[in-house]
Design a protein around this motif. Structure first.
Motif, PDB file in Angstrom:
ATOM      1  N   TYR A 191      -2.453   0.358  -4.571  1.00  0.00           N
ATOM      2  CA  TYR A 191      -2.443  -1.058  -3.966  1.00  0.00           C
ATOM      3  C   TYR A 191      -1.817  -2.066  -5.016  1.00  0.00           C
ATOM      4  CZ  TYR A 191      -3.947  -5.604  -1.975  1.00  0.00           C
ATOM      5  OH  TYR A 191      -3.792  -6.832  -1.682  1.00  0.00           O
ATOM      6  N   SER A 197      -1.127  -3.189 -10.084  1.00  0.00           N
ATOM      7  CA  SER A 197      -1.651  -2.401  -8.880  1.00  0.00           C
ATOM      8  C   SER A 197      -2.868  -1.650  -9.472  1.00  0.00           C
ATOM      9  CB  SER A 197      -0.644  -1.180  -8.885  1.00  0.00           C
ATOM     10  OG  SER A 197       0.823  -1.756  -8.406  1.00  0.00           O
ATOM     11  N   ALA A 254      -4.363   6.626  -3.828  1.00  0.00           N
ATOM     12  CA  ALA A 254      -4.259   5.402  -3.183  1.00  0.00           C
ATOM     13  C   ALA A 254      -3.500   4.399  -4.130  1.00  0.00           C
ATOM     14  CB  ALA A 254      -5.493   4.714  -2.608  1.00  0.00           C
ATOM     15  N   TRP A 287       0.717  -1.269   0.062  1.00  0.00           N
ATOM     16  CA  TRP A 287       0.122   0.211  -0.079  1.00  0.00           C
ATOM     17  C   TRP A 287       0.699   1.333  -0.083  1.00  0.00           C
ATOM     18  CZ3 TRP A 287      -5.328   0.758  -0.410  1.00  0.00           C
ATOM     19  CH2 TRP A 287      -5.974  -0.358  -0.198  1.00  0.00           C
ATOM     20  N   LEU A 333      -0.609   5.349   0.574  1.00  0.00           N
ATOM     21  CA  LEU A 333      -1.715   6.297   0.666  1.00  0.00           C
ATOM     22  C   LEU A 333      -1.028   7.894   0.686  1.00  0.00           C
ATOM     23  CD1 LEU A 333      -3.987   4.308   3.168  1.00  0.00           C
ATOM     24  CD2 LEU A 333      -4.179   4.457   0.813  1.00  0.00           C
TER      25      LEU A 333
END
Length: 291
Positions: free
Chosen positions: A211, A218, A209, A154, A156
């Motif tokens: 991921y 991703s 974001a 992750w 953020l």
């Protein structure tokens, strides 16, 4: 005729960050640049509140339906960014939509006031008139990104900055005017632009974001929002996107996403408020390179 919001600090920031340039979506371990180019196929929705001379009631003039502006169009996109380290970066990006069209037979008559409250003029478009409409939007986004959460999968990122929007809205052709409460129609010469050039710095906050769910793959997400009131202008912006990214050997990447963007501007006059909204949505493809 022009209505402009001038903010020297905003322009200074634009020049400074434009020179430094960078993108908050990068995943960074060390300082580096990232450049991205692309475009998206936009379905636009633009409108403006006007008054019916027949009923005196307000209704929304649809630029795509009533004024025949192109609804679907390909829009270019450019972004450049620099991360100082794994947590802190600055960014600059730019996108545009320029359109004009001529309607040779207006089917819905309407009236609207000049958006500058210091200009007491009402413009009248009659049934059957020939009108050329110009609606151009350029949007530059500048700001700072902070990667507040990072692990193996992750990232953020919090963002804070400005959307600087150049908005040109003009009408040319068979236009009449009422001046100083004298509502006899005063002819305006053809090829006269009624009003144009609104420049507004629009502060925003956002969240990015990233991921990584598999090698080289991703999921990406992006959301930004602002609400602002400066003097007689009130505005709101919503900017959302989500998609999937593929990374080619760590340097090149391709991102396919879906984007939604809407801006609403209310310009308050002495007797009325001019409301203009502009939005688009559609698929977007971006190619990026880090160095």
């Amino acid at each position: 005729m022009q209505l402009a919001i001038k903010d020297k600090s905003v322009w200074s920031s634009l020049i400074l960050i434009g020179v430094l340039t960078l993108s908050p979506t990068a995943i960074a371990d060390d300082s580096h640049f990232k450049i991205a180019v692309g475009g998206f196929y936009s379905n636009s929705d633009t409108g403006m509140d006007v008054t019916s001379p027949l009923t005196g009631k307000t209704f929304e003039l649809d630029f795509e339906t009533d004024l025949e502006l192109v609804e679907s169009e390909f829009l270019p996109f450019f972004e450049i960014a620099y991360w100082f380290n794994a947590r802190h970066g600055i960014y600059f990006d730019w996108q545009r939509l320029h359109r004009d069209a001529t309607n040779t037979n207006i089917t819905v008559p309407y009236e609207f006031d000049h958006p500058d409250p210091d200009i007491d003029e009402t413009y009248s478009i009659q049934l059957g008139a020939e009108i050329t409409t110009t609606f151009n939007v350029d949007i530059a986004r500048i700001g700072y990104g902070y990667d507040f959460y990072k692990d193996d999968a992750w990232d953020l990122i919090f963002t804070a900055g400005f959307h600087v929007m150049w908005l040109e809205l003009g009408f040319e052709g068979e236009i009449g005017a009422c001046v100083d409460d004298n509502c006899g129609i005063i002819d305006i010469a053809p090829n006269t632009v009624v009003f144009t050039d609104v420049t507004a710095p629009l502060p925003d906050l956002g969240l990015l974001a990233h991921y990584q769910f598999a090698d080289s793959w991703s999921i990406t997400g992006h959301a930004q929002y602002f609400y602002i009131k400066i003097d007689n202008i009130k505005g709101e912006l919503i900017d959302l996107s989500g998609g999937i990214e593929y990374n080619f050997e760590g340097k090149f990447a391709a991102d396919l996403s879906y984007k939604y963007y809407k801006v609403t501007v209310d310009i308050e006059g002495d007797h009325t408020t001019t409301s203009i909204h502009y939005g688009f949505h559609g698929p977007m493809l971006t190619l990026s390179y880090e160095f």
